[in-house]
Design a protein around this motif. Sequence first.
Motif, PDB file in Angstrom:
ATOM      1  N   MET A  27       2.594   9.798  -0.021  1.00  0.00           N
ATOM      2  CA  MET A  27       3.190  10.612  -1.086  1.00  0.00           C
ATOM      3  C   MET A  27       4.526  10.031  -1.524  1.00  0.00           C
ATOM      4  N   ALA A  28       5.280   9.471  -0.579  1.00  0.00           N
ATOM      5  CA  ALA A  28       6.555   8.847  -0.928  1.00  0.00           C
ATOM      6  C   ALA A  28       6.341   7.675  -1.883  1.00  0.00           C
ATOM      7  N   VAL A  29       5.272   6.939  -1.689  1.00  0.00           N
ATOM      8  CA  VAL A  29       4.953   5.827  -2.582  1.00  0.00           C
ATOM      9  C   VAL A  29       4.610   6.348  -3.978  1.00  0.00           C
ATOM     10  N   LEU A  30       3.836   7.433  -4.045  1.00  0.00           N
ATOM     11  CA  LEU A  30       3.532   8.028  -5.348  1.00  0.00           C
ATOM     12  C   LEU A  30       4.811   8.501  -6.037  1.00  0.00           C
ATOM     13  N   GLU A  31       5.690   9.134  -5.278  1.00  0.00           N
ATOM     14  CA  GLU A  31       6.957   9.614  -5.857  1.00  0.00           C
ATOM     15  C   GLU A  31       7.825   8.461  -6.350  1.00  0.00           C
ATOM     16  N   ASP A  32       7.639   7.283  -5.735  1.00  0.00           N
ATOM     17  CA  ASP A  32       8.420   6.113  -6.114  1.00  0.00           C
ATOM     18  C   ASP A  32       7.776   5.336  -7.261  1.00  0.00           C
ATOM     19  N   GLY A  33       6.756   5.933  -7.880  1.00  0.00           N
ATOM     20  CA  GLY A  33       6.128   5.306  -9.034  1.00  0.00           C
ATOM     21  C   GLY A  33       4.878   4.516  -8.733  1.00  0.00           C
ATOM     22  N   GLY A  34       4.479   4.434  -7.457  1.00  0.00           N
ATOM     23  CA  GLY A  34       3.270   3.718  -7.112  1.00  0.00           C
ATOM     24  C   GLY A  34       2.017   4.484  -7.488  1.00  0.00           C
ATOM     25  N   ASN A  35       0.897   3.793  -7.489  1.00  0.00           N
ATOM     26  CA  ASN A  35      -0.363   4.458  -7.793  1.00  0.00           C
ATOM     27  C   ASN A  35      -1.131   4.777  -6.512  1.00  0.00           C
ATOM     28  N   ALA A  36      -2.341   5.301  -6.657  1.00  0.00           N
ATOM     29  CA  ALA A  36      -3.128   5.733  -5.498  1.00  0.00           C
ATOM     30  C   ALA A  36      -3.409   4.581  -4.541  1.00  0.00           C
ATOM     31  N   PHE A  37      -3.563   3.384  -5.068  1.00  0.00           N
ATOM     32  CA  PHE A  37      -3.905   2.246  -4.219  1.00  0.00           C
ATOM     33  C   PHE A  37      -2.693   1.752  -3.431  1.00  0.00           C
ATOM     34  N   MET A 116      -4.874  -5.931   1.923  1.00  0.00           N
ATOM     35  CA  MET A 116      -4.182  -6.897   1.073  1.00  0.00           C
ATOM     36  C   MET A 116      -4.918  -7.106  -0.257  1.00  0.00           C
ATOM     37  N   VAL A 117      -6.238  -7.218  -0.200  1.00  0.00           N
ATOM     38  CA  VAL A 117      -7.014  -7.414  -1.429  1.00  0.00           C
ATOM     39  C   VAL A 117      -6.875  -6.201  -2.343  1.00  0.00           C
ATOM     40  N   LEU A 118      -6.892  -4.994  -1.746  1.00  0.00           N
ATOM     41  CA  LEU A 118      -6.707  -3.780  -2.542  1.00  0.00           C
ATOM     42  C   LEU A 118      -5.340  -3.778  -3.219  1.00  0.00           C
ATOM     43  N   LEU A 119      -4.299  -4.109  -2.470  1.00  0.00           N
ATOM     44  CA  LEU A 119      -2.944  -4.132  -3.025  1.00  0.00           C
ATOM     45  C   LEU A 119      -2.818  -5.182  -4.116  1.00  0.00           C
ATOM     46  N   ARG A 120      -3.406  -6.351  -3.883  1.00  0.00           N
ATOM     47  CA  ARG A 120      -3.336  -7.443  -4.864  1.00  0.00           C
ATOM     48  C   ARG A 120      -4.000  -7.059  -6.189  1.00  0.00           C
ATOM     49  N   ASP A 121      -5.206  -6.505  -6.095  1.00  0.00           N
ATOM     50  CA  ASP A 121      -6.024  -6.304  -7.288  1.00  0.00           C
ATOM     51  C   ASP A 121      -5.760  -4.984  -8.016  1.00  0.00           C
ATOM     52  N   HIS A 122      -5.326  -3.961  -7.276  1.00  0.00           N
ATOM     53  CA  HIS A 122      -5.222  -2.641  -7.890  1.00  0.00           C
ATOM     54  C   HIS A 122      -3.858  -1.977  -7.704  1.00  0.00           C
ATOM     55  N   GLY A 123      -3.017  -2.550  -6.868  1.00  0.00           N
ATOM     56  CA  GLY A 123      -1.709  -1.962  -6.650  1.00  0.00           C
ATOM     57  C   GLY A 123      -0.680  -2.459  -7.637  1.00  0.00           C
ATOM     58  N   THR A 124       0.513  -1.869  -7.530  1.00  0.00           N
ATOM     59  CA  THR A 124       1.642  -2.268  -8.382  1.00  0.00           C
ATOM     60  C   THR A 124       2.889  -2.590  -7.569  1.00  0.00           C
ATOM     61  N   LYS A 125       2.908  -2.187  -6.315  1.00  0.00           N
ATOM     62  CA  LYS A 125       4.079  -2.354  -5.467  1.00  0.00           C
ATOM     63  C   LYS A 125       4.037  -3.688  -4.720  1.00  0.00           C
ATOM     64  N   SER A 126       5.213  -4.103  -4.241  1.00  0.00           N
ATOM     65  CA  SER A 126       5.290  -5.323  -3.435  1.00  0.00           C
ATOM     66  C   SER A 126       4.806  -5.038  -2.020  1.00  0.00           C
ATOM     67  N   LEU A 127       4.481  -6.099  -1.301  1.00  0.00           N
ATOM     68  CA  LEU A 127       4.074  -5.948   0.088  1.00  0.00           C
ATOM     69  C   LEU A 127       5.193  -5.326   0.915  1.00  0.00           C
ATOM     70  N   ALA A 128       6.420  -5.723   0.672  1.00  0.00           N
ATOM     71  CA  ALA A 128       7.554  -5.149   1.410  1.00  0.00           C
ATOM     72  C   ALA A 128       7.671  -3.652   1.151  1.00  0.00           C
ATOM     73  N   ASP A 129       7.405  -3.235  -0.087  1.00  0.00           N
ATOM     74  CA  ASP A 129       7.491  -1.808  -0.425  1.00  0.00           C
ATOM     75  C   ASP A 129       6.513  -0.973   0.390  1.00  0.00           C
ATOM     76  N   VAL A 130       5.284  -1.438   0.543  1.00  0.00           N
ATOM     77  CA  VAL A 130       4.277  -0.616   1.214  1.00  0.00           C
ATOM     78  C   VAL A 130       4.333  -0.747   2.729  1.00  0.00           C
ATOM     79  N   LEU A 131       4.884  -1.857   3.228  1.00  0.00           N
ATOM     80  CA  LEU A 131       4.961  -2.054   4.677  1.00  0.00           C
ATOM     81  C   LEU A 131       6.172  -1.382   5.312  1.00  0.00           C
ATOM     82  N   ARG A 132       7.157  -1.014   4.516  1.00  0.00           N
ATOM     83  CA  ARG A 132       8.410  -0.549   5.116  1.00  0.00           C
ATOM     84  C   ARG A 132       8.259   0.735   5.911  1.00  0.00           C
TER      85      ARG A 132
END
Length: 614
Positions: A27-37, A116-132
């Motif tokens: 949910m924090a990722v969604l609040e930060d502008g990220g999408n479902a993926f 990683m493939v999901l984040l690459r193809d359908h995400g918008t955030k950086s790897l650092a953003d989602v791993l933190r």
Amino acid sequence: MFTTRPTLQGAFGMVSSTHWLASQSAMAVLEDGGNAFDAAVAAGFVLHVVEPHLNGPAGEVPIILAPAGGDVRVLCGQGPAPAGATIAHYRSLGLDLVPGTGPLAAAVPGAFDAWMVLLRDHGTKSLADVLRYAIGYAEDGHAPVERVTETVETVRELFETEWPSSAEVYLRGGEPPRPGELLRNPALAATWRRLLAEAEEQARAGAGAAAGAGARVAVIEAAREVWRTGFIAEALARQAGAPTMDTSGARHTGTLSAADLRGWSASYEDPVAYDWNGWTLCKAGPWSQGPAFLQQLALLPPDVAELPAYGSAEYVHLLVEGCKLAMADREAWYGDAEDGGGVPVGELLSAEYNAGRRKLIGDTASYALRPGSPGGRAPRLSAHALAVAAGDGAVAATAAFGGGEPTVAGDGGTRGDTCHVDVVDRWGNMLSATPSGGWLQSNPVVPELGFPLGTRLQMAWLDEGLPNSLAPGRRPRTTLTPSLALRDGVPVMAFGSPGGDQQDQWQVHFFLGVALRDPVRGGPDLQGAIDAPAWHTDSFPGSFHPRGMSPGSVTVEARTPPEVVAELRRRGHDVLVGGPWSEGRLCAVARDPRTGILSAAANARGMQGYAVGR
């Protein structure tokens, strides 16, 4: 109707998962502008940290995703058997079954690359953003749930005598982690920090040093390369080659090699879809047990008006008997095989085939394993499956800790679960994922990495010529089975459950609870369908070591009405009454395409799953 919690509703975003920290991180990722993926990837890595007894980075994850306005796709995060994993090799070791623990049971890890493939193809955030989020919980600590303590306690002696690297993480000071105290995994945090640093350095050194979205993708691709060929691959291959005590009672080395890790990538495929009463249900292919969910629907009366009253003894009897037939077909026909023309999914789901199968459902419980003959082909079963079905040396249907997927035991007691996460966002992107494998009790923790190898190969048979025979490059048939449902061609609900062989039993009951019952506040009654008393049967060979079976068994929750229990017993079912909240582990999110209203609910059993949203 009383429910443990409300069905959440909103219009911004909804998350449901098996742990509140994963849900809130997503949910924090969604609040930060990220999408479902983006959100799902963040939740997946948090689940590795907070539910280490249920999943890990070297496990696997099948994902069903529906990008807004796009086609439903399956992203396969189930790795295959290594090149050295031949039946001849395992038989030469004196084995009749793949061990339930240890490196011999390790497939090529699939979870990390799929995320990683999901984040690459359908995400918008950086790897650092989602791993933190995962790095923070691993480094700074989190309060473990009771199940972590209980799981570690059951394998304490193994850790102390055979798996010292696991003891270093989970028996600090000689005691398992306690609720209310912080559990840290600094080695795992260091692994992700090093991976990020190396990936970012490689991306910067890449041709042209791409900027913007290109830089984001470059870092993700570099991280995949570090996993497959860098320090992580080296450590995983080294661990696989270490003699390790497993459920056979002997020490074995595994077959996973650096070449296996280097040569595999997560991949997309079309879902298997089935139309039922105005719904279209999408599942992964027959390398999973997903089509068994669809076949259970196909075995119901064609006219929904002919269905027995929801929750009645006749209803439970019909679903249990249909499950037995679908799972018998799973045993005979499912796998990642092209031998003999492949898996006949179309025939197994056809109206003609299931009309014949439906006639096998009588008024009394069946105790037989009865696979069908789609297209006139004779079913093929392993020698072990035939033996346990005949009661010849049959073993308990549920394995002890360490030997099999954590699930609900035959006595109805909770043994833990796998994990699950569903997400829907305000744009209409929707996802269902079931991470599992790489449990802390499956293999020793790789000292340099902070997590163990998985054990999914235990699901393959050591008999030649079966759809699910062990073979290099072939995926072991998995129980992991996320779900996605559409109405009029539009995705409207994502759902799933932990629970091994029980997943597609609980999911069918949940789905019918949504489809057959009145909605709440104009939306689906997700929480009511999750909370409704549930059950499961072990009347077919289990997928996990020791591959047992309990013919005629039905385990029900104590909240099941006494008259229903009495009638099931009158019909010949071997009914065991478990705890009042001992069955079912559902998560679900939904979206009404007419209004844009989003809904979510989560399982209260186990007291750790939560839905969040607004």
